[in-house]
Motif scaffolding. Structure first.
Motif, PDB file in Angstrom:
ATOM      1  N   ALA A 589      41.860  19.221  67.826  1.00 47.69           N
ATOM      2  CA  ALA A 589      41.541  18.955  69.262  1.00 47.69           C
ATOM      3  C   ALA A 589      41.994  20.740  70.920  1.00 47.69           C
ATOM      4  N   VAL A 590      42.433  21.473  70.550  1.00 44.99           N
ATOM      5  CA  VAL A 590      42.903  22.431  71.835  1.00 44.99           C
ATOM      6  C   VAL A 590      42.230  23.782  72.567  1.00 44.99           C
ATOM      7  N   GLN A 591      43.700  23.027  73.408  1.00 49.37           N
ATOM      8  CA  GLN A 591      42.745  23.571  75.200  1.00 49.37           C
ATOM      9  C   GLN A 591      41.698  24.869  74.295  1.00 49.37           C
ATOM     10  N   TYR A 600      40.154  14.963  90.278  1.00 50.28           N
ATOM     11  CA  TYR A 600      39.148  15.694  89.293  1.00 50.28           C
ATOM     12  C   TYR A 600      39.844  16.518  88.331  1.00 50.28           C
ATOM     13  N   LEU A 601      38.815  16.094  87.151  1.00 56.23           N
ATOM     14  CA  LEU A 601      39.769  17.324  86.408  1.00 56.23           C
ATOM     15  C   LEU A 601      38.361  17.214  85.206  1.00 56.23           C
ATOM     16  N   ARG A 602      38.875  18.130  84.844  1.00 54.01           N
ATOM     17  CA  ARG A 602      37.856  18.979  83.873  1.00 54.01           C
ATOM     18  C   ARG A 602      38.480  19.857  82.383  1.00 54.01           C
ATOM     19  N   PHE A 603      38.267  19.237  81.517  1.00 52.77           N
ATOM     20  CA  PHE A 603      39.425  19.751  80.050  1.00 52.77           C
ATOM     21  C   PHE A 603      38.720  20.536  79.162  1.00 52.77           C
ATOM     22  N   ASP A 604      38.454  21.606  78.598  1.00 52.79           N
ATOM     23  CA  ASP A 604      38.296  22.021  78.414  1.00 52.79           C
ATOM     24  C   ASP A 604      38.859  22.554  76.484  1.00 52.79           C
ATOM     25  N   PHE A 605      38.215  21.526  75.217  1.00 52.43           N
ATOM     26  CA  PHE A 605      38.483  21.924  74.223  1.00 52.43           C
ATOM     27  C   PHE A 605      38.080  22.334  73.052  1.00 52.43           C
ATOM     28  N   LEU A 691      33.963  10.316  82.941  1.00 56.90           N
ATOM     29  CA  LEU A 691      33.026  10.261  83.711  1.00 56.90           C
ATOM     30  C   LEU A 691      32.113  10.805  82.182  1.00 56.90           C
ATOM     31  N   GLY A 692      32.464  11.509  81.554  1.00 55.30           N
ATOM     32  CA  GLY A 692      31.415  11.936  80.209  1.00 55.30           C
ATOM     33  C   GLY A 692      32.143  12.719  79.621  1.00 55.30           C
ATOM     34  N   GLU A 693      31.660  13.367  78.740  1.00 54.24           N
ATOM     35  CA  GLU A 693      31.620  14.477  77.762  1.00 54.24           C
ATOM     36  C   GLU A 693      30.454  15.460  77.265  1.00 54.24           C
ATOM     37  N   SER A 694      30.510  16.846  77.131  1.00 53.72           N
ATOM     38  CA  SER A 694      29.070  17.800  76.846  1.00 53.72           C
ATOM     39  C   SER A 694      30.076  18.671  76.112  1.00 53.72           C
ATOM     40  N   ARG A 701      34.032  21.740  73.576  1.00 58.26           N
ATOM     41  CA  ARG A 701      33.971  20.613  74.619  1.00 58.26           C
ATOM     42  C   ARG A 701      33.621  20.731  75.314  1.00 58.26           C
ATOM     43  N   ARG A 702      33.761  19.540  77.025  1.00 60.21           N
ATOM     44  CA  ARG A 702      34.759  19.236  77.950  1.00 60.21           C
ATOM     45  C   ARG A 702      34.272  18.261  78.362  1.00 60.21           C
ATOM     46  N   VAL A 703      35.392  17.458  78.560  1.00 64.07           N
ATOM     47  CA  VAL A 703      36.101  15.983  79.329  1.00 64.07           C
ATOM     48  C   VAL A 703      35.795  16.050  80.973  1.00 64.07           C
ATOM     49  N   GLU A 704      35.488  15.270  81.388  1.00 61.25           N
ATOM     50  CA  GLU A 704      35.649  15.388  82.966  1.00 61.25           C
ATOM     51  C   GLU A 704      35.863  13.949  83.142  1.00 61.25           C
TER      52      GLU A 704
END
Length: 888
Positions: A589-591, A600-605, A691-694, A701-704
């Motif tokens: 699960a690499v950035q 707020y943050l969002r993180f794509d991996f 908040l969720g992932e998509s 994928r993205r988590v917020e």
């Protein structure tokens, strides 16, 4: 001589000559004009463009490159590669033509015992720009090359520029004569297969205008400093020094072909078409591994699309050669073993590289099965109509829905004797891309002219004081408005302010810029944004709210403390979530990107597949456990190699300097290379609420999440919402999920009952349609408008029932509906009618134009939809006429 040794000798030669060895940049750089790094000079562009002063007078590197324009040539010829290594030496205002020619000649002609390549001087040819006799004279004088082996060529061959106004210059290319068995006599101008280009020396001395000297237009000026940019093809030198015919037989490619022979049971060098596929596998396997290593993941656009195309061409080539099991993992392993002596990340990060490739292969094998069926149906439909072209919309559907690269559709269409409407496909792709968000930096800077900032970039870095204080006294070095330097700016004016020092954080590393003020007596500016130029100069984009600011003023630069507090919570929270993701999902699960701002943050991996509810809960729990542990947050500066040895995480595609800043939270819990601002201990982050992932693309994928007070406010709203639902349902809050589940189940039962009623109503009309059947020759025909509002599924059910009621009597059923302004239709032909030559798919063509519709299917059943209900009557008339025509 092995390729790794060729690389080493090149670098050693130029280091001994006073050059600084510069590591290869990532294949992905923040250059909006490039998809991938495609030349050795790319990482030095700011120096050549004059945007920054070079930190060294001489440099040398071996740059990994990818050129996507050659993908279609790979395998067809033996000279094209998508991935290649470009060895180069660069001078920034130091030596020029004679120095470059002398250094190149020494390396290629010096014996191998003395550290050179030992190429036969009698087989060396060179070319020079037609207006550059000086270069020819130097080659003759320094290297002793006879004038008959020096050829002049025009700008298309021997002038170089970046393709845009800016630096350029004539170039001189070095060729090696491989002998008459490879082609005709006459030097490079006669045959570039026999005379193989191995090195290009660019003498960067001109400023080109809108039109290039490559096309005969004169330069518009001269550069203040003359520079050197050279590129030597490592693979081509290997070809010569290893005594093989082409690059695919060199030591870093031939073993991949050997593995392909083992996996497929076929042999290389026997059949032309097989050889092409072997070469595709060898080239694309190496390119794919290098791209994945630099953080690219398969996708449907941009870099991801290129990687997906490469991987899928490997799989399809291997299957066409006879492979009957997954192959990408095997090829990635061979590439890692071959290339890791020069690129260690292929070994240390092999598990991730392999998993990305293997996952894409599994996806593609499913795609091949599903998409191939759709493709076969599309081909059948085109051929039934007597067409020769697959519609662009069909090719787009294969691409967008099933992940078929256009090139795969083109290949399969050609095998079926068809072409593809590429223009239609590309129009649909362009329309889709309009909706995609562009990269934030590309929006802000693009390839804008940044030369106006050069004076201050060359002076040195802006001193960033924001790690230690929120308020700093600073001098105004310059003011820029609308791209022009101005002495003053007045109330209401937007202006860019360059300071010698600043506590305001400039946007980078996923953290957006600080907000704040610049003040002095009678003066106040609101800072809206802060951007970095050339990674070292802070540019404050501000609005003058009061007074007049003048170049040379002393101002107080102050960060909005509430903004900074929220920003540090967001950035440190991002590190928490990253660490939690890796703990829950594992090291793959690499950035792949991030954005954080106050609250707020969002993180794509990189990850294949949707996260489960349990995984999301675990990620949130691990993050908040770390917050509750009140870990200390430590920062320190060290060298890059040491940081990596300590296990610090780095962002793919980012070019780091020799010294890096490490942010450590809780010791081994989180350690990342990061230049952002952070809390002092993890408890200051406050609660983290996922908040969720998509999905944001294939394999990404993205988590917020909210952090701090924003997290609390979100949870308070959720609590109030739950309380409202509980009150409406008249149950305690803890019983709401069970009560909602009961209501949903009751709704499903009601919907199923409604559907049964609807189907019964539709089928009840079947008898009336049978009674109204027309006899046309030997066939009974039902051609009618369906009940108002009947959907496509209803029509299929009804048509199947009507057809069944005719038993063995030849029958054709055509139903056209009218639902929400669309015209769904179904054609059903029973066995008796098929034996008489009636085919459902063919009949669609008779009425399709009347309703602006299209569709297809098999001989017994076809369906589709139209867009023009006003044409239903005409369509029914047309199909009756066609049935009558077929009846004779």
């Amino acid at each position: 001589m092995q390729t790794h040794e060729i690389r080493r000798r090149f670098l050693d030669h130029f280091v001994r000559a006073g050059h600084t060895e510069v590591p290869s940049a990532s294949l992905i750089l923040a250059d909006p004009t490039l998809l991938f790094v495609n030349a050795g000079m790319v990482q030095f562009k700011p120096y050549f463009l004059g945007q920054e002063a070079a930190p060294y007078a001489r440099a040398t590197s071996v740059q990994k490159c990818v050129r996507t324009g050659d993908i279609d040539e790979v395998g067809i010829t033996t000279r094209h590669n998508t991935f290649f290594q470009m060895a180069g030496n660069f001078s920034f205002g130091d030596y020029f033509k004679e120095g470059a020619i002398t250094l190149a000649w020494e390396l290629i002609s010096k014996s191998q015992q003395e550290g050179g390549y030992g190429l036969d001087p009698e087989r060396i040819w060179v070319t020079a720009y037609e207006s550059d006799p000086e270069a020819a004279e130097i080659w003759h004088r320094v290297a002793g090359i006879p004038k008959e082996r020096i050829q002049f060529r025009d700008g298309k061959d021997n002038y170089w520029d970046m393709g845009v106004p800016g630096p350029g210059g004539p170039c001189s290319e070095i060729y090696y004569d491989r002998g008459p068995e490879y082609g005709r006599d006459g030097g490079p101008v006669a045959d570039e297969d026999r005379y193989l280009e191995i090195w290009n020396l660019v003498f960067m001395q001109d400023v080109r205008g809108e039109k290039s000297p490559k096309l005969g237009f004169p330069p518009v000026g001269s550069l203040p400093k003359k520079n050197i940019d050279t590129g030597m093809g490592v693979e081509r030198i290997a070809l010569l020094l290893q005594g093989v015919d082409n690059v695919y037989e060199t030591d870093l490619l031939r073993p991949i072909i050997d593995k392909a022979e083992e996996l497929t049971g076929r042999s290389y060098g026997i059949e032309h078409e097989d050889d092409r596929r072997f070469r595709v596998i060898a080239d694309h396997a190496r390119s794919s591994a290098m791209l994945i290593a630099d953080g690219v993941n398969p996708g449907n656009d941009g870099r991801g699309y290129v990687l997906r195309r490469l991987l899928r061409r490997i799989v399809r080539s291997a299957r066409l050669l006879g492979a009957n099991r997954p192959v990408l993992g095997e090829f990635m392993k061979v590439v890692s073993e071959l290339m890791s002596p020069s690129y260690s990340e292929l070994g240390t990060d092999f598990a991730r590289i392999e998993s990305v490739a293997v996952a894409e292969e599994a996806t593609f094998l499913k795609t091949l099965n599903t998409g191939s069926r759709l493709f076969a149906e599309t081909v059948e439909e085109v051929q039934i109509k007597g067409g020769k072209t697959i519609a662009g919309s069909d090719a787009f559907k294969l691409h967008d829905t099933y992940g078929f690269p256009l090139e795969l559709t083109l290949e399969m269409a050609a095998e079926a004797g068809l072409s593809v409407d590429e223009a239609g496909f590309r129009a649909l792709m362009a329309e889709q891309r309009k909706t995609a968000k562009e990269d934030a930096q590309a929006r802000k800077h693009g390839h804008a002219d940044l030369s106006i900032y050069k004076e201050w970039v060359d002076r040195g870095e802006t001193e960033f004081t924001g790690f230690d204080e929120l308020t700093s006294e600073a001098h105004v070095l310059a003011l820029i408005a609308d791209g022009v330097r101005v002495p003053t700016a007045l109330t209401g004016q937007d202006v860019e302010v360059i300071l010698d020092r600043s506590p305001l954080y400039a946007e980078s590393g996923g953290q957006i810029a600080d907000r704040g003020t610049l003040t002095a007596a009678g003066l106040r500016l609101r800072v809206n944004d802060v951007q970095k130029i050339a990674k070292k100069l802070w540019v404050h984009r501000a609005t003058v709210e009061q007074g007049q600011i003048t170049e040379g003023d002393v101002v107080l630069a102050q960060v909005d403390p509430q903004w900074r507090r929220g920003a540090t919570q967001g950035h440190s929270g991002t590190h928490m979530v990253h660490a939690a993701l890796r703990q829950v999902l594992g090291p793959n699960a690499v950035q792949a990107g991030s954005l954080n701002k106050p609250g707020y943050l969002r993180f794509d991996f990189n990850w294949q597949g949707q996260l489960t509810e349990q995984q999301k809960a675990d990620i949130e729990a691990v993050s908040n456990d770390a917050v509750g542990a009140d870990f200390p947050v430590n920062t320190f500066v060290t060298d890059l190699d040491k940081a990596k040895q300590m296990g610090a995480m780095a962002l793919f595609g980012e070019n780091y300097g020799d010294e890096v800043r490490v942010v450590e939270i809780g010791g081994p819990f989180s350690m990342e290379l990061c230049g952002g601002t952070h809390v002092r201990n993890s408890a200051q982050i406050g609660p983290i609420t996922l908040l969720g992932e998509s999905a944001i693309g294939s394999g990404k994928r993205r988590v917020e999440a909210f952090v701090g007070l924003d997290s609390y406010r979100f949870l308070a709203k959720e609590r109030a919402l739950l309380a409202g639902v509980a009150a409406s349902l008249k149950v305690p809050s803890e019983e709401v999920p069970a009560r909602v589940e009961q209501l949903v189940e009751r709704l499903k039962v009601a919907e199923r009952e409604l559907e049964r009623t609807k189907i019964a109503a539709v089928l009840s009309s079947a008898g009336s349609f049978v009674d109204r059947a027309e006899r046309v020759g030997a066939v009974l025909l039902v051609a009618a408008a369906a009940p108002e509002g009947a959907a496509a599924g209803d029509l299929r059910t009804l048509a199947t029932d009507i057809r069944g009621r005719f038993g063995s009597q030849p029958a054709v059923v055509v139903l056209l509906g009218n639902a929400d302004g669309k015209v769904p239709f179904v054609v059903a032909v029973n066995k008796g009618a098929q034996e008489l030559g009636y085919k459902a798919g063919e009949l669609v063509a008779s009425f399709g134009p009347s309703i602006a519709g299209r569709g297809g299917g098999k001989p017994e059943m076809a369906q589709g939809a139209g867009a023009d209900p006003s044409g239903i009557a005409a369509g029914l008339t047309a199909v009756r006429a066609r049935v009558a025509e077929l009846a004779g």
